[in-house]
Design a protein around this motif. Structure first.
Motif, short mmCIF file in Angstrom:
data_model
loop_
_atom_site.label_atom_id
_atom_site.label_comp_id
_atom_site.label_asym_id
_atom_site.label_seq_id
_atom_site.Cartn_x
_atom_site.Cartn_y
_atom_site.Cartn_z
N LEU A 138 -10.33 -2.61 0.31
CA LEU A 138 -11.18 -3.99 -0.37
C LEU A 138 -11.62 -3.62 -1.70
CD1 LEU A 138 -12.04 -6.71 0.17
CD2 LEU A 138 -14.08 -5.62 0.97
N VAL A 139 -12.25 -2.59 -2.17
CA VAL A 139 -12.64 -2.52 -3.49
C VAL A 139 -11.68 -2.32 -4.21
CG1 VAL A 139 -13.76 -0.76 -5.00
CG2 VAL A 139 -14.74 -1.12 -2.67
N GLU A 140 -10.46 -1.59 -4.07
CA GLU A 140 -9.37 -1.52 -4.92
C GLU A 140 -8.59 -3.16 -4.89
OE1 GLU A 140 -8.17 1.29 -6.64
OE2 GLU A 140 -10.14 1.88 -5.94
N ILE A 141 -8.61 -3.88 -4.01
CA ILE A 141 -8.14 -5.02 -4.14
C ILE A 141 -9.06 -6.01 -5.02
CG2 ILE A 141 -7.56 -7.21 -2.85
CD1 ILE A 141 -6.92 -5.46 -0.55
N GLU A 142 -10.21 -5.81 -4.83
CA GLU A 142 -11.26 -6.79 -5.60
C GLU A 142 -11.17 -6.31 -7.22
OE1 GLU A 142 -15.25 -6.73 -4.02
OE2 GLU A 142 -14.29 -7.92 -2.34
N LYS A 143 -10.87 -5.15 -7.53
CA LYS A 143 -10.74 -4.70 -8.89
C LYS A 143 -9.28 -4.88 -9.49
CE LYS A 143 -14.24 -1.06 -8.91
NZ LYS A 143 -14.77 0.24 -9.09
N GLY A 144 -8.52 -5.37 -8.74
CA GLY A 144 -6.90 -5.97 -9.06
C GLY A 144 -6.06 -4.56 -9.02
N ARG A 145 -6.41 -3.50 -8.38
CA ARG A 145 -5.72 -2.21 -8.24
C ARG A 145 -4.73 -2.10 -7.27
NH1 ARG A 145 -10.85 1.55 -9.42
NH2 ARG A 145 -11.34 0.72 -11.69
N SER B 82 -3.28 -4.66 -3.66
CA SER B 82 -3.16 -5.96 -2.97
C SER B 82 -3.42 -6.13 -1.40
CB SER B 82 -1.49 -6.22 -3.42
OG SER B 82 -1.15 -7.61 -2.88
N LEU B 83 -3.58 -7.28 -1.47
CA LEU B 83 -3.76 -7.68 0.42
C LEU B 83 -2.22 -7.60 1.04
CD1 LEU B 83 -5.97 -10.99 0.08
CD2 LEU B 83 -6.54 -8.92 1.15
N GLY B 84 -1.21 -7.99 0.23
CA GLY B 84 0.07 -8.17 0.85
C GLY B 84 0.20 -9.39 1.58
N TRP B 85 1.34 -9.82 2.02
CA TRP B 85 1.64 -10.94 2.71
C TRP B 85 0.87 -11.10 3.87
CZ3 TRP B 85 3.16 -15.80 2.47
CH2 TRP B 85 3.78 -16.38 3.79
N THR B 86 0.73 -9.90 4.80
CA THR B 86 0.19 -10.00 5.92
C THR B 86 -1.54 -10.17 5.84
OG1 THR B 86 1.63 -8.59 7.10
CG2 THR B 86 -0.53 -8.89 8.40
N GLY B 87 -2.03 -9.44 4.88
CA GLY B 87 -3.46 -9.66 4.34
C GLY B 87 -3.89 -11.10 3.90
N ALA B 88 -3.00 -11.44 3.20
CA ALA B 88 -3.33 -12.91 2.64
C ALA B 88 -3.30 -14.03 3.48
CB ALA B 88 -2.11 -13.25 1.36
N VAL B 89 -2.15 -13.73 4.56
CA VAL B 89 -2.09 -14.69 5.86
C VAL B 89 -3.51 -14.43 6.63
CG1 VAL B 89 -0.79 -15.29 7.87
CG2 VAL B 89 0.26 -15.08 5.84
N ALA B 90 -3.75 -13.40 6.79
CA ALA B 90 -5.15 -13.09 7.47
C ALA B 90 -6.23 -13.67 6.88
CB ALA B 90 -5.38 -11.55 7.80
N VAL B 91 -6.53 -13.44 5.66
CA VAL B 91 -7.53 -14.06 4.76
C VAL B 91 -7.50 -15.71 5.00
CG1 VAL B 91 -8.50 -14.68 2.58
CG2 VAL B 91 -7.72 -12.43 3.19
N CYS B 92 -6.50 -16.18 4.99
CA CYS B 92 -6.46 -17.96 5.12
C CYS B 92 -6.82 -18.13 6.43
CB CYS B 92 -4.94 -18.07 4.77
SG CYS B 92 -4.64 -18.22 2.93
N THR B 93 -6.42 -17.33 7.52
CA THR B 93 -6.44 -17.88 8.83
C THR B 93 -8.00 -17.59 9.26
OG1 THR B 93 -4.30 -16.97 9.43
CG2 THR B 93 -5.96 -17.12 11.24
N LEU B 94 -8.40 -16.28 8.73
CA LEU B 94 -9.98 -16.02 9.09
C LEU B 94 -11.05 -17.08 8.41
CD1 LEU B 94 -9.59 -12.27 9.43
CD2 LEU B 94 -9.87 -13.69 11.25
N PHE B 95 -10.57 -17.33 7.20
CA PHE B 95 -11.53 -18.21 6.42
C PHE B 95 -10.92 -19.55 6.23
CE2 PHE B 95 -12.17 -13.69 5.53
CZ PHE B 95 -13.60 -13.50 5.82
N SER B 96 -10.25 -20.12 7.03
CA SER B 96 -9.82 -21.22 6.85
C SER B 96 -10.72 -22.50 6.39
CB SER B 96 -8.97 -21.63 8.15
OG SER B 96 -10.22 -22.14 9.40
#
Length: 151
Positions: free
Chosen positions: A39-46, A48-62
């Motif tokens: 998560l720290v690496e994602i937040e620093k731009g190093r 990526s969530l990837g497709w599955t992670g991005a879908v998870a974020v959208c689903t969990l935080f709809s």
């Protein structure tokens, strides 16, 4: 928009979403099923969530206002359009686009519509069942034209 752009938008805003929900990095990582380090690496731009992670974020935080601002409402239709771009599923009946859709063309009961917020397209059949969905106008127009030729 394509999958890569979708994921990039979420990578850039995952920290804002975490902050919006008042989660620390440890809590957010647990919710997403990833390590805190990832998560720290994602937040620093190093990383990526990837497709599955991005879908998870959208689903969990709809209900996120951040997500609504990015995608013009709930991102579900957008996820479906991107996910099934190459392999269209059999969609259930819709309400015919009475609220969020404008009709671009109609032919023999078929409708080519565009979402007024996200700007993606879909084709409905005579029973208001979604046949196709895409962000690419040329592609969806070609499919709509094929329906005319097949009639």
């Amino acid at each position: 928009m394509n999958r890569k752009e979708f994921v990039e938008k979420l990578n850039e805003r995952v920290k804002l979403i975490r902050t919006e929900y008042a989660f620390n990095q440890e809590q957010m990582a647990y919710i997403l099923g990833i390590s805190k380090k990832t998560l720290v690496e994602i937040e620093k731009g190093r990383s990526s969530l990837g497709w599955t992670g991005a879908v998870a974020v959208c689903t969990l935080f709809s209900e996120s206002e951040i997500l609504s601002g990015i995608f013009g409402g709930a991102p579900t239709d957008m996820i479906i359009a991107l996910a099934f771009e190459e392999n269209e599923p059999r969609y259930p009946k819709t309400m015919g686009g009475k609220v969020w859709w404008r009709i671009l063309e109609e032919y023999d009961g078929y409708k080519l519509q565009q979402n007024i917020v996200s700007q993606h397209y879909r084709i409905l059949n005579q029973e208001n069942k979604r046949m196709r969905a895409s962000f690419h106008y040329e592609q969806i127009q070609k499919q709509f034209d094929e329906l005319r030729r097949d009639q």
